[in-house]
Design an enzyme around this catalytic site. Structure first.
Site, PDB file in Angstrom:
ATOM      1  N   LYS A 287      17.715  72.094  50.843  1.00 32.26           N
ATOM      2  CA  LYS A 287      18.551  71.026  51.417  1.00 32.26           C
ATOM      3  C   LYS A 287      17.908  70.417  52.663  1.00 32.26           C
ATOM      4  CE  LYS A 287      23.093  71.639  51.461  1.00 32.26           C
ATOM      5  NZ  LYS A 287      24.421  72.292  51.608  1.00 32.26           N
TER       6      LYS A 287
ATOM      7  N   GLU B  34      19.123  77.596  50.719  1.00 29.08           N
ATOM      8  CA  GLU B  34      20.483  78.122  50.675  1.00 29.08           C
ATOM      9  C   GLU B  34      20.697  78.726  49.290  1.00 29.08           C
ATOM     10  OE1 GLU B  34      23.443  75.709  53.241  1.00 29.08           O
ATOM     11  OE2 GLU B  34      24.011  75.334  51.182  1.00 29.08           O
TER      12      GLU B  34
ATOM     13  N   HIS C  70      34.444  72.032  46.018  1.00 29.69           N
ATOM     14  CA  HIS C  70      34.184  71.444  47.332  1.00 29.69           C
ATOM     15  C   HIS C  70      35.563  71.197  47.962  1.00 29.69           C
ATOM     16  CE1 HIS C  70      32.163  68.377  50.110  1.00 29.69           C
ATOM     17  NE2 HIS C  70      33.449  68.289  50.375  1.00 29.69           N
TER      18      HIS C  70
ATOM     19  N   GLU D 217      33.600  70.758  55.907  1.00 26.99           N
ATOM     20  CA  GLU D 217      33.418  70.924  54.463  1.00 26.99           C
ATOM     21  C   GLU D 217      33.047  72.370  54.124  1.00 26.99           C
ATOM     22  OE1 GLU D 217      31.971  66.472  53.163  1.00 26.99           O
ATOM     23  OE2 GLU D 217      30.454  68.038  53.173  1.00 26.99           O
TER      24      GLU D 217
ATOM     25  N   ARG E 293      32.960  61.979  61.810  1.00 30.12           N
ATOM     26  CA  ARG E 293      33.428  60.585  61.697  1.00 30.12           C
ATOM     27  C   ARG E 293      34.630  60.539  60.770  1.00 30.12           C
ATOM     28  NH1 ARG E 293      31.785  60.431  56.413  1.00 30.12           N
ATOM     29  NH2 ARG E 293      29.781  61.414  56.026  1.00 30.12           N
TER      30      ARG E 293
END
Ligand code: ADP
Length: 449
Positions: A159, A201, A209, A275, A292
């Site tokens: 990632k 990861e 999610h 998240e 945000r």
């Protein structure tokens, strides 16, 4: 409170922010590129300023022009929306030094959370569970790379530290694919974010999610809202979101607690999202924090009855939160479909162009956030989001039926959209049963193993 807010964005989110401002009695300034002169946000704002040509780097990302527009019009705050400059520490810093309030968290928080591997480290230290992986960034030449990877365990995911929008990610099923995956992820990340740093990861199989909307005030009070399930994704990009998810009440409580802990660990101020990925055994792991307002914020607005954009503005102005997380109620079940200018029947290829005609859905329990109108030309220069269609009903089953009804009313001619994709997904038996996870589209719609 602010007198005049400049909205450093375009499309549906600019329209959304202008609506909140108008209801709060705050004047608005729209900025736009030359091809966006006919956009709805320009029509709706009290004033507008052209900030450059179509290319984002020359307009919506042009800090000097945006600040000049704020100064000329006398705006005392800037709302960055999502994307563009919303998570740009330098921009937040420039706003501050020009005495213009940046409607977002402290610049140090943006910086801390902007780099995903640093964010994970910060969260781990605060006692939040994180996905097993490397603490530092790696390259194909990192000493003992294979040993490190084996210890985490395959499959892995490479990632990008600066990642966003699903870019700079590569799944690695086994050792022989590792080096190549690192190099391609680095190249993609460098091209997309100007930063090629990547980390490893553990790749979780069929996770959900699940994310928590949070709000924080200047004094450090934080609330979390009922979670959003954003598992229906294509290429790691969200297409359908809903709230509440089908996690157990016990897990909801526990994850909400950790979301607030995460926010407090970075003195979170205004609106943000934590998240998580949740595996089949209901283990959950922090993935990232978005500093945000998010695309899918109306899901939470509908499910809780709170106007998050107004809250965000109010909190940025220094007002206290004034309520607790246990004051937040769940008013029903909400589903959101993202309608994009993409041909979902042809591998989601972009479909910009002129919208000949539109019939908007409506009726009980329907909300539509959009900037399109008949005759509007969808440019190819920006993201493809046309509209967010949301419904609420008492139960998930009823919300699905309502969304199917709303989708059947929605008609856009002239360009292709993702409406057919949503119709197919909502009719899928696994979707109806709530058996959803991030690989749902590949496994259940396109039949991949
Ligand atoms: P971005 O910032 O680009 O959106 P995220 O870190 O939020 O990236 O991840 C986006 C999506 O990628 C997740 O919702 C999930 O579907 C997938 N993903 C990310 N990390 C993992 C992981 N370790 N295991 C499985 N899927 C992952």
């Amino acid at each position: 409170m602010f007198n005049k807010i400049l909205i450093a964005n375009r499309g549906e989110i600019a329209v959304r922010i202008i609506r909140a401002c108008r209801e709060m009695g705050i004047r608005t300034v729209a900025v736009h590129s030359d091809i966006d002169a006919e956009c709805l946000h320009v029509k709706f704002a009290d004033e507008s300023v052209c900030i450059g040509p179509a290319q984002s780097s020359e307009s919506y990302l042009n800090i000097a022009n945006i600040i000049s527009a704020a100064e000329i019009t006398g705006a005392d705050a800037i709302h960055p929306g999502y994307g563009f400059l919303s998570e740009n520490t330098y921009f937040a810093d420039v706003c501050e030094s020009c005495n213009i309030k940046f409607i977002g968290p402290h610049k140090t928080t943006i910086q801390q959370m902007g780099d995903k591997s640093t964010a994970k480290k910060t969260m781990r230290k605060a006692g939040i569970p994180t996905i097993p992986g490397t603490e530092e960034c790696i390259t194909a030449e990192t000493p003992k790379l294979f040993k490190i990877a084996k210890k985490i365990g395959y499959p892995l995911i490479v990632k990008a530290s600066a990642g966003g929008g699903g870019k700079g990610m590569r799944i690695v099923p086994s050792e022989d694919a590792l080096k190549n995956a690192i190099i391609t992820a680095q190249t993609e990340a460098k091209a997309a974010f100007g930063n090629g740093d990547v980390y490893l990861e553990k790749y979780l199989e069929e996770p959900k999610h699940i994310e928590f909307q949070i709000l924080g005030d200047i004094k450090g009070n934080v609330v979390s809202y009922p979670e959003r399930d954003c598992s229906i994704q294509r290429r790691h990009q969200k297409l359908i979101e809903e709230s509440p998810s089908n996690i157990s009440p016990k897990l909801r409580k526990k994850m909400g607690h950790y979301a607030r802990l995460a926010a407090k660990a970075v003195d979170y101020f205004t609106a943000g999202t934590i998240e998580f990925l949740v595996d089949k055994k209901e283990n959950f792991y922090f993935m990232e924090m978005n500093t945000r307002i998010q695309v899918e914020h109306p899901v939470t607005e509908m499910v809780s009855g709170v106007d998050l954009v107004k809250e965000q503005i109010r909190l940025a102005g220094g007002e206290p939160l004034g309520y607790n997380y246990d004051d937040v109620v769940i008013k029903g079940h909400v589903i959101e479909c993202r309608i994009n200018a993409e041909d979902s029947e042809k591998d989601f290829i972009p479909s910009p162009g002129k919208i000949e005609s539109v019939i908007f859905p409506g009726g009980p329990g329907v909300r539509l956030d959009t900037h399109i109108y008949p005759g509007y030309t969808v440019p190819s220069a920006y993201d493809s989001l046309l509209a967010k269609l949301l419904v609420i009903d008492t139960k998930r089953e009823k919300a699905i039926a309502r969304m199917q009804r709303a989708l059947s009313e929605f008609e856009i001619t002239g360009i292709k959209t993702t409406i057919p994709f949503h119709k197919t997904t909502l009719a899928n038996d696994y979707f109806k049963k709530g058996e959803i996870y991030t690989n749902f589209i590949q496994k259940r719609l396109y039949g991949e193993k």
